[in-house]
Design an enzyme around this catalytic site. Structure first.
Site, PDB file in Angstrom:
ATOM      1  N   GLY A 111       0.452  -1.350  -0.237  1.00 58.25           N
ATOM      2  CA  GLY A 111      -0.155   0.138  -0.348  1.00 58.25           C
ATOM      3  C   GLY A 111       0.680   1.794  -0.036  1.00 58.25           C
ATOM      4  O   GLY A 111       0.367   2.573  -0.515  1.00 58.25           O
ATOM      5  N   GLU A 114       1.716   1.514  -3.609  1.00 59.80           N
ATOM      6  CA  GLU A 114       0.230   2.636  -4.097  1.00 59.80           C
ATOM      7  C   GLU A 114       0.741   3.274  -3.543  1.00 59.80           C
ATOM      8  O   GLU A 114      -0.224   4.625  -4.647  1.00 59.80           O
ATOM      9  CB  GLU A 114      -0.564   1.603  -3.790  1.00 59.80           C
ATOM     10  CG  GLU A 114      -0.414   0.154  -4.443  1.00 59.80           C
ATOM     11  CD  GLU A 114      -1.409  -0.763  -4.103  1.00 59.80           C
ATOM     12  OE1 GLU A 114      -1.581  -1.670  -2.548  1.00 59.80           O
ATOM     13  OE2 GLU A 114      -1.847  -1.938  -4.591  1.00 59.80           O
ATOM     14  N   GLU A 134       2.893  -8.230  -1.520  1.00 62.30           N
ATOM     15  CA  GLU A 134       1.092  -9.311  -0.856  1.00 62.30           C
ATOM     16  C   GLU A 134       1.584 -10.507  -1.965  1.00 62.30           C
ATOM     17  O   GLU A 134       0.402 -11.611  -0.649  1.00 62.30           O
ATOM     18  CB  GLU A 134       0.064  -8.253  -1.733  1.00 62.30           C
ATOM     19  CG  GLU A 134       0.221  -6.653  -0.906  1.00 62.30           C
ATOM     20  CD  GLU A 134       0.910  -5.943  -2.086  1.00 62.30           C
ATOM     21  OE1 GLU A 134       1.897  -6.303  -2.668  1.00 62.30           O
ATOM     22  OE2 GLU A 134       0.224  -4.700  -1.995  1.00 62.30           O
TER      23      GLU A 134
END
Ligand code: COA
Length: 260
Positions: A111, A114, A134
């Site tokens: 994240g 991202e 992930e």
């Protein structure tokens, strides 16, 4: 408003948002994402702010990912909602009416990577590490990487990152086109603030329109994109900033843009 998981400072048209959970390397739980989203809503409407810089607290991490302890408790539909929350908050950054610079000061994983991808410009310190780990946790990326990464770097590189979960140095990330520049850690914020100052000195409406033209154009075919650019060009010519920009050039002085 009082924030629990972020810090928000404003100085001379530049806002700095710091994700502030250093004990967990600034990992993102739902509360932190909600605060980032609220801050974006405020910054979007704040005419004094011309550029936003996002960074992480401490010198080890930008954001080391979604909060794994938080996610462990999520049931399937709750995890879908968490993914949608992250995507929506990151879209607010992407669509913010002013440029956003990610000052990546350490780990930008999952994240966190991202998060940086949703920003307009990414500057990293030499110790930064990027990755989408992930799959190592048996899940897929859920805050936009499967969509943004192949649009940002080439699809083969995106697939390598997302399939292997490998970590990449800042230098490798620069080579891959994931980030703009690598700078020594001690100079990271100064470098980002200097860039933000240069952007803040330009016509704010022109910068905003440029961001819109680029973001919208990436979703259009080339001819429609050109027409969009021309329409936006017409809008820029309706602003006081355009009058000031042209007059200051001809008067050989620095422009004073008002964002009008
Ligand atoms: N979620 C929750 N907690 C996290 C976290 C995350 N994504 N990343 C780091 N933390 C926590 C650690 O659990 C640790 O907490 P503790 O002190 O209570 O044990 C603390 O932050 C410090 O991290 P630590 O692992 O001790 O630092 P390190 O330097 O040894 O390793 C990393 C750094 C980034 C390699 C390691 O923390 C890591 O692998 N984090 C998870 C990265 C990840 O998979 N992110 C994607 C999630 S989808």
């Amino acid at each position: 408003m009082g924030w629990n998981n972020i810090l928000l400072e404003k100085d001379n048209g530049i806002a700095i948002l710091t994700v502030n959970r250093p004990d967990v390397l600034n990992a993102l739980d739902a509360d932190t994402l909600l605060e980032v989203g609220l801050a974006m809503d405020q910054l979007d409407q704040d005419d004094e702010v011309r550029v936003v810089i996002i960074t992480g607290a401490g010198n080890k991490a930008f954001v080391a990912g979604a909060d794994i302890a938080f996610m462990q408790k999520l049931k399937p539909m709750e995890s879908k909602n968490f993914s949608r929350l992250g995507q929506k908050v990151f879209s607010k950054i992407e669509n913010l009416s002013k440029p956003v610079i990610a000052a990546v000061n350490g780990f930008a994983l999952g994240g966190g990577c991202e998060f940086a991808m949703a920003c307009d410009i990414r500057i990293a310190s030499e110790n930064a590490k990027f990755g989408q780990p992930e799959v190592s946790l048996g899940i897929n990326a859920g805050f936009g990487a499967t969509q943004r990464l192949p649009r940002l770097v080439n699809p083969g590189i995106a697939k390598e990152m997302l399939f292997t979960g490998d970590y990449y140095s800042a230098e490798a990330a620069e080579r891959m086109g994931l980030i703009n520049h690598v700078v020594p850690g001690a100079e990271l914020m100064k470098y980002c603030i200097n860039m933000a100052k240069r952007i803040a000195a330009r016509g704010p409406i022109a910068v905003q329109l440029t961001k819109e033209a680029i973001n919208d154009g990436l979703e259009m075919d080339l001819e429609k994109g050109f027409l969009h650019e021309a329409n936006i060009f017409g809008v820029a010519f309706s602003t006081e900033d355009r009058d000031e920009g042209f007059a200051s050039y001809l008067d050989k002085r620095k422009p004073e843009f008002k964002g009008k």
